[in-house]
Design a protein around this motif. Sequence first.
Motif, mmCIF file in Angstrom:
data_model
loop_
_atom_site.group_PDB
_atom_site.id
_atom_site.type_symbol
_atom_site.label_atom_id
_atom_site.label_comp_id
_atom_site.label_asym_id
_atom_site.label_seq_id
_atom_site.Cartn_x
_atom_site.Cartn_y
_atom_site.Cartn_z
ATOM 1 N N UNK A 274 -6.775 -13.792 5.228
ATOM 2 C CA UNK A 274 -5.588 -13.263 4.555
ATOM 3 C C UNK A 274 -5.545 -13.707 3.102
ATOM 4 N N UNK A 275 -4.996 -12.856 2.282
ATOM 5 C CA UNK A 275 -4.741 -13.184 0.885
ATOM 6 C C UNK A 275 -3.311 -13.723 0.793
ATOM 7 N N UNK A 276 -2.819 -13.854 -0.418
ATOM 8 C CA UNK A 276 -1.444 -14.277 -0.668
ATOM 9 C C UNK A 276 -0.701 -13.090 -1.278
ATOM 10 N N UNK A 277 0.426 -12.721 -0.693
ATOM 11 C CA UNK A 277 1.218 -11.593 -1.183
ATOM 12 C C UNK A 277 1.649 -11.850 -2.623
ATOM 13 N N UNK A 278 1.370 -10.899 -3.492
ATOM 14 C CA UNK A 278 1.713 -11.036 -4.910
ATOM 15 C C UNK A 278 3.204 -10.812 -5.168
ATOM 16 N N UNK A 279 3.938 -10.375 -4.152
ATOM 17 C CA UNK A 279 5.371 -10.162 -4.306
ATOM 18 C C UNK A 279 6.195 -11.357 -3.838
ATOM 19 N N UNK A 280 5.788 -11.964 -2.695
ATOM 20 C CA UNK A 280 6.633 -13.021 -2.124
ATOM 21 C C UNK A 280 5.891 -14.308 -1.758
ATOM 22 N N UNK A 281 4.559 -14.299 -1.798
ATOM 23 C CA UNK A 281 3.788 -15.499 -1.494
ATOM 24 C C UNK A 281 3.433 -15.690 -0.033
ATOM 25 N N UNK A 282 3.814 -14.778 0.837
ATOM 26 C CA UNK A 282 3.493 -14.872 2.273
ATOM 27 C C UNK A 282 2.027 -14.485 2.491
ATOM 28 N N UNK A 283 1.468 -14.787 3.666
ATOM 29 C CA UNK A 283 0.114 -14.309 3.963
ATOM 30 C C UNK A 283 0.073 -12.782 3.900
ATOM 31 N N UNK A 284 -0.948 -12.254 3.233
ATOM 32 C CA UNK A 284 -1.047 -10.814 3.006
ATOM 33 C C UNK A 284 -2.267 -10.240 3.707
ATOM 34 N N UNK A 285 -2.101 -9.081 4.345
ATOM 35 C CA UNK A 285 -3.249 -8.412 4.947
ATOM 36 C C UNK A 285 -3.316 -6.929 4.582
ATOM 37 N N UNK A 286 -2.554 -6.502 3.581
ATOM 38 C CA UNK A 286 -2.598 -5.128 3.086
ATOM 39 C C UNK A 286 -3.078 -5.115 1.644
ATOM 40 N N UNK A 287 -3.823 -4.063 1.279
ATOM 41 C CA UNK A 287 -4.295 -3.873 -0.095
ATOM 42 C C UNK A 287 -3.454 -2.773 -0.729
ATOM 43 N N UNK A 288 -2.512 -3.165 -1.572
ATOM 44 C CA UNK A 288 -1.621 -2.198 -2.225
ATOM 45 C C UNK A 288 -2.291 -1.675 -3.485
ATOM 46 N N UNK A 289 -2.367 -0.351 -3.610
ATOM 47 C CA UNK A 289 -2.979 0.254 -4.799
ATOM 48 C C UNK A 289 -1.936 0.407 -5.886
ATOM 49 N N UNK A 290 -2.253 -0.111 -7.052
ATOM 50 C CA UNK A 290 -1.340 -0.086 -8.191
ATOM 51 C C UNK A 290 -1.416 1.208 -8.991
ATOM 52 N N UNK A 291 -2.467 1.993 -8.790
ATOM 53 C CA UNK A 291 -2.645 3.232 -9.545
ATOM 54 C C UNK A 291 -2.169 4.422 -8.715
ATOM 55 N N UNK A 292 -2.107 5.576 -9.326
ATOM 56 C CA UNK A 292 -1.672 6.807 -8.654
ATOM 57 C C UNK A 292 -2.838 7.558 -8.001
ATOM 58 N N UNK A 293 -4.062 7.020 -8.116
ATOM 59 C CA UNK A 293 -5.220 7.675 -7.520
ATOM 60 C C UNK A 293 -5.034 7.803 -6.014
ATOM 61 N N UNK A 294 -5.496 8.939 -5.448
ATOM 62 C CA UNK A 294 -5.287 9.181 -4.022
ATOM 63 C C UNK A 294 -6.569 9.188 -3.198
ATOM 64 N N UNK A 295 -7.747 9.142 -3.839
ATOM 65 C CA UNK A 295 -8.979 9.132 -3.055
ATOM 66 C C UNK A 295 -9.089 7.813 -2.290
ATOM 67 N N UNK A 296 -9.687 7.861 -1.120
ATOM 68 C CA UNK A 296 -9.780 6.669 -0.271
ATOM 69 C C UNK A 296 -10.615 5.591 -0.938
ATOM 70 N N UNK A 297 -11.765 5.959 -1.478
ATOM 71 C CA UNK A 297 -12.643 4.973 -2.117
ATOM 72 C C UNK A 297 -12.382 4.958 -3.615
ATOM 73 N N UNK A 298 -11.851 3.852 -4.074
ATOM 74 C CA UNK A 298 -11.627 3.623 -5.498
ATOM 75 C C UNK A 298 -12.008 2.175 -5.777
ATOM 76 N N UNK A 299 -13.173 2.002 -6.386
ATOM 77 C CA UNK A 299 -13.627 0.652 -6.690
ATOM 78 C C UNK A 299 -12.739 0.082 -7.778
ATOM 79 N N UNK A 300 -12.215 -1.090 -7.548
ATOM 80 C CA UNK A 300 -11.335 -1.701 -8.528
ATOM 81 C C UNK A 300 -11.097 -3.155 -8.214
ATOM 82 N N UNK A 301 -10.425 -3.793 -9.118
ATOM 83 C CA UNK A 301 -10.101 -5.209 -8.993
ATOM 84 C C UNK A 301 -8.595 -5.375 -9.133
ATOM 85 N N UNK A 302 -8.190 -6.446 -9.824
ATOM 86 C CA UNK A 302 -6.765 -6.752 -9.977
ATOM 87 C C UNK A 302 -6.023 -5.707 -10.800
#
Length: 193
Positions: free
Chosen positions: A149-177
């Motif tokens: 698990x990562x650390x939730x960037x919103x509240x600090x709890x254990x995180x297991x979801x990858x939230x996309x910050x961009x409006x791109x809709x394709x499943x594969x989008x190579x990116x970082x922070x």
Amino acid sequence: MLFSEHNLALRPAQYGSIEIVCGSMFSGKTEELIRRLKRAQYARLNVEIFKPSVDKRYDEKLVVSHDSNSIPSTPVDHSSAILLLSSSTQVVGIDEAQFFDDGLTEVCVKLANSGIRVIVAGLDMDFQGQPFGPIPNLMAVAEHVTKVHAVCMQCGAPANYSYRLTKDTETVLLGEKDAYEPRCRPCYFNLNK
């Protein structure tokens, strides 16, 4: 039947297995993969590492963690190439497995059945929270599954979801922070409306 030294003697000399390290972006999947592979190298085992050729974020040939740890690898276009390139190997490592074709599960099973220890790292869910690529099938046939698990960037709890910050809709989008942040379930679903 209980495990004992007697049972160990009945096992083949080379015992293969499949290990999965999965989780969200920034959870340490690649870091754990590298740690396990380096330990195998310290034990003087013949190790081969593969990654999808599409992943060139940090380096074309190295598997690199977000913490900048790295290990040499062979980029491949299709999972079937792993069978051709791992003939005298005792341990096979595969990074970013979610980007491979669905044939990866069969490849890993064949390797394990031939006595090879297979260690696979990848995202278990895409940015929409859906099972991603061959990872769910690999988890089903693996002897060992480690969900990190990562650390939730919103509240600090254990995180297991990858939230996309961009409006791109394709499943594969190579990116970082710049494109993703880890989130816990409440923050992912409440802020993802």
